[in-house]
Design a protein around this motif. Structure first.
Motif, PDB file in Angstrom:
ATOM      1  N   LEU A  16       0.836  -1.205   0.000  1.00  0.00           N
ATOM      2  CA  LEU A  16       0.000   0.000   0.000  1.00  0.00           C
ATOM      3  C   LEU A  16       0.871   1.255   0.000  1.00  0.00           C
ATOM      4  CD1 LEU A  16      -2.905  -1.007   2.427  1.00  0.00           C
ATOM      5  CD2 LEU A  16      -2.965  -0.837  -0.060  1.00  0.00           C
ATOM      6  N   HIS A  17       1.968   1.203   0.742  1.00  0.00           N
ATOM      7  CA  HIS A  17       2.907   2.342   0.729  1.00  0.00           C
ATOM      8  C   HIS A  17       3.515   2.513  -0.658  1.00  0.00           C
ATOM      9  CE1 HIS A  17       2.775   3.270   4.983  1.00  0.00           C
ATOM     10  NE2 HIS A  17       2.814   1.966   5.250  1.00  0.00           N
ATOM     11  N   TRP A  18       3.868   1.390  -1.223  1.00  0.00           N
ATOM     12  CA  TRP A  18       4.445   1.421  -2.585  1.00  0.00           C
ATOM     13  C   TRP A  18       3.430   2.021  -3.565  1.00  0.00           C
ATOM     14  CZ3 TRP A  18       2.339  -1.648  -6.561  1.00  0.00           C
ATOM     15  CH2 TRP A  18       3.063  -1.654  -7.764  1.00  0.00           C
ATOM     16  N   GLU A  19       2.168   1.609  -3.397  1.00  0.00           N
ATOM     17  CA  GLU A  19       1.104   2.093  -4.287  1.00  0.00           C
ATOM     18  C   GLU A  19       0.958   3.608  -4.167  1.00  0.00           C
ATOM     19  OE1 GLU A  19      -1.367   2.012  -7.113  1.00  0.00           O
ATOM     20  OE2 GLU A  19      -1.272  -0.010  -6.304  1.00  0.00           O
ATOM     21  N   ARG A  20       0.983   4.071  -2.891  1.00  0.00           N
ATOM     22  CA  ARG A  20       0.801   5.509  -2.676  1.00  0.00           C
ATOM     23  C   ARG A  20       1.934   6.281  -3.349  1.00  0.00           C
ATOM     24  NH1 ARG A  20       1.085   6.935   3.192  1.00  0.00           N
ATOM     25  NH2 ARG A  20      -0.418   5.251   3.362  1.00  0.00           N
ATOM     26  N   ALA A  21       3.159   5.750  -3.205  1.00  0.00           N
ATOM     27  CA  ALA A  21       4.313   6.440  -3.795  1.00  0.00           C
ATOM     28  C   ALA A  21       4.192   6.491  -5.315  1.00  0.00           C
ATOM     29  CB  ALA A  21       5.596   5.722  -3.390  1.00  0.00           C
ATOM     30  N   ARG A  22       3.825   5.386  -5.938  1.00  0.00           N
ATOM     31  CA  ARG A  22       3.816   5.392  -7.411  1.00  0.00           C
ATOM     32  C   ARG A  22       2.679   6.257  -7.938  1.00  0.00           C
ATOM     33  NH1 ARG A  22       1.400   0.130 -10.574  1.00  0.00           N
ATOM     34  NH2 ARG A  22      -0.339  -0.287  -9.190  1.00  0.00           N
ATOM     35  N   GLN A  23       1.575   6.272  -7.195  1.00  0.00           N
ATOM     36  CA  GLN A  23       0.479   7.118  -7.679  1.00  0.00           C
ATOM     37  C   GLN A  23       0.760   8.589  -7.444  1.00  0.00           C
ATOM     38  OE1 GLN A  23      -3.552   6.115  -7.149  1.00  0.00           O
ATOM     39  NE2 GLN A  23      -3.237   3.921  -7.414  1.00  0.00           N
ATOM     40  N   GLY A  24       1.645   8.867  -6.478  1.00  0.00           N
ATOM     41  CA  GLY A  24       2.021  10.260  -6.232  1.00  0.00           C
ATOM     42  C   GLY A  24       3.049  10.741  -7.247  1.00  0.00           C
ATOM     43  N   GLY A  25       3.418   9.850  -8.166  1.00  0.00           N
ATOM     44  CA  GLY A  25       4.356  10.256  -9.214  1.00  0.00           C
ATOM     45  C   GLY A  25       5.796   9.985  -8.835  1.00  0.00           C
ATOM     46  N   ASP A  26       6.023   9.433  -7.637  1.00  0.00           N
ATOM     47  CA  ASP A  26       7.407   9.136  -7.236  1.00  0.00           C
ATOM     48  C   ASP A  26       7.783   7.731  -7.702  1.00  0.00           C
ATOM     49  OD1 ASP A  26       7.351  11.511  -5.921  1.00  0.00           O
ATOM     50  OD2 ASP A  26       6.664  10.603  -4.021  1.00  0.00           O
ATOM     51  N   THR A  27       9.083   7.508  -7.793  1.00  0.00           N
ATOM     52  CA  THR A  27       9.541   6.136  -8.026  1.00  0.00           C
ATOM     53  C   THR A  27       9.695   5.489  -6.656  1.00  0.00           C
ATOM     54  OG1 THR A  27      10.772   6.951  -9.912  1.00  0.00           O
ATOM     55  CG2 THR A  27      11.311   4.736  -9.118  1.00  0.00           C
ATOM     56  N   PRO A  28       8.869   4.506  -6.361  1.00  0.00           N
ATOM     57  CA  PRO A  28       8.918   3.949  -5.008  1.00  0.00           C
ATOM     58  C   PRO A  28      10.298   3.358  -4.697  1.00  0.00           C
ATOM     59  CG  PRO A  28       6.997   3.171  -6.228  1.00  0.00           C
ATOM     60  CD  PRO A  28       7.876   3.854  -7.204  1.00  0.00           C
ATOM     61  N   ASP A  29      10.799   3.684  -3.530  1.00  0.00           N
ATOM     62  CA  ASP A  29      12.111   3.175  -3.101  1.00  0.00           C
ATOM     63  C   ASP A  29      11.866   1.953  -2.216  1.00  0.00           C
ATOM     64  OD1 ASP A  29      14.496   2.614  -1.992  1.00  0.00           O
ATOM     65  OD2 ASP A  29      15.025   4.695  -1.505  1.00  0.00           O
ATOM     66  N   VAL A  30      12.057   0.776  -2.803  1.00  0.00           N
ATOM     67  CA  VAL A  30      11.739  -0.463  -2.085  1.00  0.00           C
ATOM     68  C   VAL A  30      12.632  -0.624  -0.854  1.00  0.00           C
ATOM     69  CG1 VAL A  30      11.646  -2.975  -2.293  1.00  0.00           C
ATOM     70  CG2 VAL A  30      10.843  -1.544  -4.153  1.00  0.00           C
ATOM     71  N   ASP A  31      13.890  -0.226  -1.008  1.00  0.00           N
ATOM     72  CA  ASP A  31      14.800  -0.362   0.138  1.00  0.00           C
ATOM     73  C   ASP A  31      14.314   0.457   1.318  1.00  0.00           C
ATOM     74  OD1 ASP A  31      16.519  -2.138  -0.975  1.00  0.00           O
ATOM     75  OD2 ASP A  31      17.679  -0.571  -1.997  1.00  0.00           O
ATOM     76  N   ALA A  32      13.872   1.685   1.008  1.00  0.00           N
ATOM     77  CA  ALA A  32      13.390   2.543   2.093  1.00  0.00           C
ATOM     78  C   ALA A  32      12.128   1.952   2.713  1.00  0.00           C
ATOM     79  CB  ALA A  32      13.109   3.945   1.552  1.00  0.00           C
ATOM     80  N   LEU A  33      11.262   1.408   1.833  1.00  0.00           N
ATOM     81  CA  LEU A  33      10.018   0.822   2.349  1.00  0.00           C
ATOM     82  C   LEU A  33      10.309  -0.325   3.309  1.00  0.00           C
ATOM     83  CD1 LEU A  33       7.720   0.649  -0.843  1.00  0.00           C
ATOM     84  CD2 LEU A  33       7.387   2.066   1.184  1.00  0.00           C
ATOM     85  N   CYS A  34      11.361  -1.084   2.987  1.00  0.00           N
ATOM     86  CA  CYS A  34      11.665  -2.275   3.783  1.00  0.00           C
ATOM     87  C   CYS A  34      12.702  -2.009   4.868  1.00  0.00           C
ATOM     88  CB  CYS A  34      12.180  -3.392   2.887  1.00  0.00           C
ATOM     89  SG  CYS A  34      10.974  -3.974   1.722  1.00  0.00           S
ATOM     90  N   ALA A  35      12.993  -0.721   5.111  1.00  0.00           N
ATOM     91  CA  ALA A  35      14.058  -0.402   6.063  1.00  0.00           C
ATOM     92  C   ALA A  35      13.897  -1.162   7.374  1.00  0.00           C
ATOM     93  CB  ALA A  35      14.090   1.096   6.300  1.00  0.00           C
ATOM     94  N   ASN A  36      12.653  -1.271   7.849  1.00  0.00           N
ATOM     95  CA  ASN A  36      12.430  -1.958   9.123  1.00  0.00           C
ATOM     96  C   ASN A  36      12.023  -3.417   8.939  1.00  0.00           C
ATOM     97  OD1 ASN A  36      12.981   0.393  10.557  1.00  0.00           O
ATOM     98  ND2 ASN A  36      10.864   1.113  10.233  1.00  0.00           N
ATOM     99  N   HIS A  37      11.900  -3.829   7.683  1.00  0.00           N
ATOM    100  CA  HIS A  37      11.422  -5.209   7.445  1.00  0.00           C
ATOM    101  C   HIS A  37      12.229  -5.822   6.316  1.00  0.00           C
ATOM    102  CE1 HIS A  37       7.817  -4.187   9.777  1.00  0.00           C
ATOM    103  NE2 HIS A  37       7.763  -3.075   9.076  1.00  0.00           N
ATOM    104  N   LEU A  38      13.514  -5.821   6.468  1.00  0.00           N
ATOM    105  CA  LEU A  38      14.358  -6.290   5.370  1.00  0.00           C
ATOM    106  C   LEU A  38      14.006  -7.697   4.906  1.00  0.00           C
ATOM    107  CD1 LEU A  38      17.998  -5.023   5.940  1.00  0.00           C
ATOM    108  CD2 LEU A  38      16.485  -4.668   3.976  1.00  0.00           C
ATOM    109  N   GLU A  39      13.548  -8.514   5.866  1.00  0.00           N
ATOM    110  CA  GLU A  39      13.274  -9.913   5.515  1.00  0.00           C
ATOM    111  C   GLU A  39      12.112 -10.036   4.520  1.00  0.00           C
ATOM    112  OE1 GLU A  39      12.702  -8.376   8.265  1.00  0.00           O
ATOM    113  OE2 GLU A  39      11.066  -9.194   9.474  1.00  0.00           O
TER     114      GLU A  39
END
Lengths: 612, 194
Positions: A16-39
């Motif tokens: 859902l975070h990824w979705e919000r980022a891409r719809q906001g016109g940003d390139t979603p940063d997967v690493d940042a999204l998973c910063a606390n959940h690397l696994e």
């Protein structure tokens, strides 16, 4: 298990975070999204890839905003159409717009037709060009004339003569014409359409609103948007028009058989116009579009003896010839129709029947009424006796012939329904149903040749005791189609089985299996064989369709089962309020199953409802 | 689509349909016809071989006739039910169509391009039976999704609605709608690559 679900929930949340980022016109940063959940990064990346891949395949651009603003864009003329001054919009329909305009160089008024969109779809463009080419190829005083074809920006257009006397539809609304006026006008139209046919073009959408009238009353055929080239295989149809005005469709169009549309389609339409002009109504008015289509497909046009008495018989005959159901039974060409109309107008005999012979007979009958009656009765009786004898002889032969034809199918029915318990592998009661000799053993009376009603095989199927009811979830009841095969086979003497049938009597139907699942899941508790007693046994196909007739194959709206499933009031609703209900989709599955003729339930257990 | 959904006339017609007014059926189809046509065209765009044999609008006409037939018996209680029914008919028509064309005895076998389109300077396209098979499978797989996910796909894919509109029709939040959409796509892709 719980952990797995939690993990999946976390990934779903990250998505859902990824979705919000891409719809906001940003390139979603997967690493940042998973910063606390690397696994979870590999799983997140896998799902993102899946989502992007599927969106690509489906051609969906996801947005929270409406996607297709362009679909509705541009229904105005382009700012500038070189050489023309646009005055106003005079008609719109489908993808096209028609403007009244002045051709500046010649100072003449024209009708300018163009596509509604600035960036037209390829198929709109193709159809538009097809129409322009079609009309441009035709030079006839009763077909709208094209002055010029061009492009205004990205939009093609063509300029045609401006006709301001309204349409034939307006004229019919005002009054019905006299038979002679009507015949004259339809004859003119038939000659014009013959011209188009000669050029290899079928109009396919002839109707009064497509026939423009000049001020002096000259008809001109327009709107070739559905035209088809006789020598080109593709056939364009425009749904809006067809669905919107089915009254002028031919049976081949109403049946969706677009490949069969040809010159006779236009002749049918001319017949419809003729009928409407004579009577004030189309031949098959209906309560709704579908009702009209059904009538066109199934009913024959008639003139009422009482209210249409003033319409000359010859003209009625010409009209009905045009409205024949089968294209080959109509006039061969529009010219033949025009010729017959002209014969009518000049008081000559028309080709559709011989009025002079009829008139002679009528006169003879009037002079000798008693003789006429006696003669008619005698001839009728003779014909009756002759036909009865021929019929009974022919019937006996036909019954035998039919039995020989269905013998392989009868074998297939027995093999499927009975052989699992009474076959080579398992011979319960020492019976192998595929052993023709055993089956016709006179002691067992399983099959009594030529007497289905005395055959125990048929009796056991009809009373529901074979195949055993307790196995009904796996072995369906013998369907009516299969029962008829067995009855026909026995009635014709139960001949040897012959070659193995190559085609099963009952084809496997995935939809029937789905419906079986639905019934199993939602109805079976109250309608199983040992609970229903004298009521409906929901998996007993023949009971539904032929014994209790709660299902009318092909006709969902008259099927009591559908009425019960869609009952708005609690009283009489099935399943009863409080029980698990069928979803709208499941109801639709049942309806569609009935519409397709309610194919019998396949053999085998109903598959578990997958994750629904 | 906004126009379609915001149309008071459509909402009004659906209301009349629910109240049992048979004439409302034709109105509902008229309002939705254009949208359905766009959808069918969109879905057929990738398959020139299908378009060669059966034009977009022929497909749509059949789907609309099916829908009309369905509306003879069923009365959708609301827009959601109606849009679901419409998507179902289109899906069925497309699946039937693909079945007719694919396979060694399919109508399309041994026909590898669309001459009419070549003339119109369209890119030369080649018939790939595998594509057509996958296309059928996608529609079938969508039909077998869990109800909540299938409804999301019906509205976003078949009806071309935005996520906001879809969520509004389903009476759920946009986040919930997005969850269902993601889940459906992953499930479909898993099934395809399985």
């Amino acid at each position: 298990m719980t952990d797995e679900r939690d993990d999946s929930e976390i990934v779903a949340e990250l998505l859902l975070h990824w979705e919000r980022a891409r719809q906001g016109g940003d390139t979603p940063d997967v690493d940042a999204l998973c910063a606390n959940h690397l696994e979870f990064k590999p799983e997140l990346l896998r799902r993102i890839k899946s989502i992007e891949r599927m969106e690509g395949r489906l051609g969906v651009t996801v947005s929270t905003r409406p996607q297709d603003a362009s679909d509705n864009a541009g229904s105005s003329p382009p700012a500038d159409v070189p050489g023309y001054e646009i005055e106003c919009l005079i008609d719109r329909g489908g993808a096209g717009l028609v403007f009244k305009a002045v051709e500046i160089a010649l100072q003449r008024t024209v009708a300018l037709k163009m596509l509604a969109h600035d960036f037209p779809q390829a198929d709109h463009l193709e159809r538009f060009r097809r129409e322009a080419e079609a009309i441009a190829r035709l030079q006839h005083p009763n077909i709208v004339h094209i002055h010029a074809i061009g492009d205004a920006g990205s939009r093609p257009y063509y300029a045609m003569e401006f006709i301001d006397g309204g349409t034939l539809a307006d004229q019919i609304r005002r009054r019905t014409g006299s038979p002679r006026e009507t015949a004259e006008l339809v004859s003119v139209l038939a000659r014009a359409i013959e011209n188009a046919h000669q050029a290899g073009i079928v109009h396919r959408d002839l109707k009064p609103s497509n026939i423009l009238m000049t001020i002096d009353g000259t008809p001109k055929i327009g709107d070739f948007g559905l035209a088809k080239h006789l020598d080109v295989e593709t056939a364009h149809t425009r749904t809006g028009d067809i669905i919107g005005t089915p009254a002028y469709m031919s049976p081949e169009q109403a049946g969706g058989d677009t490949k069969s549309t040809g010159a006779q389609t236009d002749i049918h339409a001319l017949g419809t116009i003729l009928y409407e002009m004579l009577t004030g109504s189309t031949p098959f008015p209906g309560r709704s579009a579908i009702h009209t289509l059904q009538r066109i497909l199934t009913e024959h046009a008639v003139f009422s003896k009482r209210s249409h008495a003033g319409i000359p018989q010859d003209l009625q005959a010409i009209c009905l010839k045009c409205l024949e159901k089968r294209p080959q039974d109509r006039y061969s060409t529009a010219a033949d129709l025009a010729d017959d109309l002209d014969r009518f107008l000049s008081n000559q005999p028309v080709t559709v029947r011989s009025p002079s012979r009829l008139s002679r007979m009528r006169r003879w009958v009037r002079r000798h009424p008693a003789w006429s009656v006696t003669l008619v009765l005698a001839v009728a009786e003779l014909l009756f006796l002759l036909s009865s004898w021929r019929q009974s002889h022919a019937e006996a032969l036909a019954i035998q012939q039919r039995a020989i034809e269905v013998a392989p199918q009868a074998r297939e029915v027995l093999e499927r329904n009975c052989a699992p318990c009474h076959g080579l592998k398992r011979r319960e009661r020492e019976l192998d149903v595929l052993d023709h000799r055993l089956l016709l053993d006179s002691n067992r009376r399983l099959v009594v040749a030529s007497s289905p009603e005395s055959s125990r095989l048929i009796q056991r199927i009809e009373d529901g005791s074979m195949p055993p009811e307790e196995d009904e979830l796996i072995y369906p009841r013998v369907s009516q189609q299969e029962l008829v095969i067995l009855q026909d086979w026995i009635a014709g003497g139960a001949p040897a089985f012959g070659d193995t049938s190559s085609k099963p009597v009952v084809e496997y139907s995935a939809l029937a299996m789905t419906v079986k699942q639905i019934f199993h899941e939602k109805c079976y508790n109250c309608h199983r064989y040992d609970v229903a007693e004298g009521g409906i046994k929901i998996l007993h196909h023949r009971l539904l369709t032929d014994v209790r007739r709660v299902v009318v194959p092909g006709d969902p709206s008259n099927s009591e089962l559908m009425q019960l499933l869609t009952q708005q009031h609690a009283k009489g609703r099935m399943p009863p309020i409080g029980s698990p209900q069928l979803s709208p989709e499941q109801i639709e599955d049942v309806r569609f199953w009935i519409e397709l003729g309610a194919p019998p339930f396949p053999m085998g257990p109903s598959i578990e409802m997958s994750n629904r | 689509m906004q126009e379609f959904l915001a149309s008071n006339q459509l909402a009004e017609s659906l209301k009349r349909l629910v109240q049992g007014d048979a004439n409302a059926r034709d109105d509902v189809l008229e309002y939705s016809g254009e949208r359905l046509r766009q959808l069918t065209r969109k879905m057929l765009n990738d398959f020139p071989v299908v378009r060669r044999w059966s034009e977009t609008d022929d497909v749509l006409q059949n789907a609309l006739l099916r829908l009309l037939n369905a509306l003879q018996t069923l009365q959708p209680a609301n827009e959601r039910d109606f849009l679901g029914l419409a998507a179902l008919q289109i899906r069925r028509e497309l699946i039937d169509l693909a079945r007719r064309f694919k396979g060694p005895h399919g109508l399309a076998t041994n026909h590898d391009s669309n001459p009419a389109e070549d003339r119109l300077h369209q890119p030369l396209t080649t018939f790939d039976p595998a594509d057509l098979a996958q296309w059928t499978e996608i529609h079938e797989a969508i039909g077998e999704l869990p109800d909540a996910e299938r409804e999301a796909v019906d509205l976003i894919f078949y009806q071309g609605l935005s996520q906001d509109d879809s969520a509004g029709i389903l009476g759920v939040s946009v986040r919930t709608l997005q969850r269902r959409w993601h889940s459906a796509l992953v499930r479909l892709d898993d099934r395809r690559t399985r």
